[in-house]
Write a protein that holds these residues in place. Structure first.
Motif, PDB file in Angstrom:
ATOM      1  N   VAL A 113      -5.060   5.495  -3.324  1.00 53.53           N
ATOM      2  CA  VAL A 113      -6.935   4.855  -4.008  1.00 53.53           C
ATOM      3  C   VAL A 113      -7.068   4.637  -2.204  1.00 53.53           C
ATOM      4  O   VAL A 113      -6.106   4.513  -1.337  1.00 53.53           O
ATOM      5  N   SER A 137       0.985  -0.843   0.127  1.00 58.67           N
ATOM      6  CA  SER A 137      -0.373   0.072  -0.189  1.00 58.67           C
ATOM      7  C   SER A 137       1.200   0.933  -0.226  1.00 58.67           C
ATOM      8  O   SER A 137       0.002   2.028  -0.470  1.00 58.67           O
ATOM      9  N   SER A 180     -11.616  -0.003  -1.828  1.00 58.70           N
ATOM     10  CA  SER A 180     -10.584  -0.068  -3.379  1.00 58.70           C
ATOM     11  C   SER A 180      -9.875  -0.647  -3.587  1.00 58.70           C
ATOM     12  O   SER A 180      -9.359  -2.187  -3.916  1.00 58.70           O
ATOM     13  N   PHE A 181      -8.612  -0.431  -2.450  1.00 56.02           N
ATOM     14  CA  PHE A 181      -7.312  -1.358  -1.978  1.00 56.02           C
ATOM     15  C   PHE A 181      -7.518  -2.289  -2.180  1.00 56.02           C
ATOM     16  O   PHE A 181      -7.046  -3.731  -2.430  1.00 56.02           O
ATOM     17  N   ARG A 232       0.111   4.470  -2.072  1.00 54.15           N
ATOM     18  CA  ARG A 232      -0.769   4.472  -2.355  1.00 54.15           C
ATOM     19  C   ARG A 232      -2.221   5.226  -2.397  1.00 54.15           C
ATOM     20  O   ARG A 232      -2.528   5.720  -0.710  1.00 54.15           O
ATOM     21  N   GLY A 290     -16.054   3.160  -5.984  1.00 55.79           N
ATOM     22  CA  GLY A 290     -15.659   2.617  -7.790  1.00 55.79           C
ATOM     23  C   GLY A 290     -17.415   1.716  -7.441  1.00 55.79           C
ATOM     24  O   GLY A 290     -17.756   0.861  -7.948  1.00 55.79           O
ATOM     25  N   ASP A 325      -9.099  -5.166  -4.303  1.00 56.90           N
ATOM     26  CA  ASP A 325      -8.332  -5.582  -6.058  1.00 56.90           C
ATOM     27  C   ASP A 325      -7.684  -6.611  -6.037  1.00 56.90           C
ATOM     28  O   ASP A 325      -7.191  -7.144  -4.824  1.00 56.90           O
ATOM     29  N   ASN A 326      -7.906  -7.360  -6.809  1.00 56.93           N
ATOM     30  CA  ASN A 326      -7.454  -8.643  -7.110  1.00 56.93           C
ATOM     31  C   ASN A 326      -6.066  -9.482  -6.503  1.00 56.93           C
ATOM     32  O   ASN A 326      -5.548  -9.845  -6.111  1.00 56.93           O
ATOM     33  N   ALA A 327      -5.596  -8.018  -7.308  1.00 54.76           N
ATOM     34  CA  ALA A 327      -3.822  -8.338  -7.154  1.00 54.76           C
ATOM     35  C   ALA A 327      -3.448  -7.617  -5.907  1.00 54.76           C
ATOM     36  O   ALA A 327      -1.924  -8.048  -5.392  1.00 54.76           O
ATOM     37  N   THR A 328      -4.141  -7.839  -4.664  1.00 52.33           N
ATOM     38  CA  THR A 328      -4.070  -7.367  -3.807  1.00 52.33           C
ATOM     39  C   THR A 328      -4.402  -8.268  -2.726  1.00 52.33           C
ATOM     40  O   THR A 328      -3.059  -9.367  -1.658  1.00 52.33           O
TER      41      THR A 328
END
Length: 286
Positions: free
Chosen positions: A169, A164, A173-174, A167, A274, A177-180
């Motif tokens: 954002v 993070s 939302s963070f 960041r 979002g 995120d499927n990358a998180t």
């Protein structure tokens, strides 16, 4: 596999919350005992027009053996001796194990007929779900670049803190995120933020390591409890046995904007992140 199919553009998530990780995990646990070790006697596809067209390769899977089932993020993976099926429930999809004599319902799009005489039946009224096949030795493109599973040891506060940094954002939302991290959708993000005492609009990069440790623990706690309760009932979701999940009875903030906080009695408020409404307590979450 090429996933550059045209995507539907209507944002139904505002009206119909999709099954999240606990619902998918509950479905996996429900269907696994009926499929593992079985042979696919036949595959019937009644409707190919799902989020991506149902792979024609499904029709070649007759006599394949089911070696195992697992979950990755919100995807159900059925390992066969010739490859792997990938199923996503989309907005409204359900999987049921029924006797093959059970009459069809509207929107029963795909049947996996088993040697036992049972059928794994995929129903999806809105057709945002996915049923794809990858031959052995090939990787599912949809699973690339996914973050860690939230219930695994590698997911922790340190991971969130390091990822993070810098960041701006919103943390809501963070965390979605499927990358998180995978599988922390709208419902459980709100519930976890409340449990951790974190305001959903706070910038992800402004949260301390100590608070992220609490947040990671809260996510694990909320998801584990939701799985134990069989998920959350929201319009369409039912478990594989047709019974509803009961975590809805334990929701602290989701869908409760304007009602008293169960902890401090302040009125819950709502923001948007979002394009999704986010309920929170202005007193308990900072």
């Amino acid at each position: 596999m090429d996933f550059n199919y045209p995507l539907l553009t209507i944002n139904c998530s505002l009206l119909f919350p999709m099954p999240e990780l606990p619902e998918v995990e509950t479905t996996l646990r429900g269907i696994r005992p009926h499929l593992e070790g079985q042979t696919l006697r036949d595959v019937v596809v009644r409707e190919r027009r799902l989020r991506w067209p149902v792979s024609e390769a499904l029709l070649t899977l007759k006599d394949s053996r089911v070696l195992g089932l697992r979950r990755r993020a919100k995807y159900l993976l059925i390992e066969l001796d010739g490859g792997e099926l990938l199923i996503h429930l989309g907005m409204s999809g359900t999987l049921r194990v029924v006797d093959e004599t059970v009459p069809l319902r509207k929107h029963d799009h795909v049947d996996l007929r088993l040697g036992s005489g049972k059928v794994l039946r995929f129903n999806d009224p809105r057709r945002f779900g996915t049923v794809l096949f990858e031959p052995a030795g090939e990787a599912h493109g949809l699973l690339a670049k996914l973050g860690p599973e939230p219930l695994d040891d590698e997911f922790n506060g340190e991971w969130l803190f390091e990822r993070s940094r810098g960041r701006k954002v919103a943390v809501k939302s963070f965390i979605m995120d499927n990358a998180t991290v995978v599988g922390v959708g709208n419902i459980y993000a709100q519930e976890s933020l409340f449990l951790a005492g974190i305001h959903p609009s706070r910038a992800a990069g402004k949260i301390s390591r100590e608070r992220y440790e609490r947040f990671a623990d809260a996510i694990k706690t909320v998801l584990a409890k939701a799985i134990e309760a069989g998920g959350t009932t929201l319009k369409d979701f039912t478990k594989a046995d047709g019974q509803p999940g009961y975590f809805a009875q334990s929701l602290s903030v989701y869908g409760r904007a304007g009602q008293p906080c169960l902890k401090c009695k302040a009125l819950l408020k709502a923001d948007r992140h979002g394009q999704r409404s986010t309920s929170y307590c202005p007193q308990c979450q900072r």
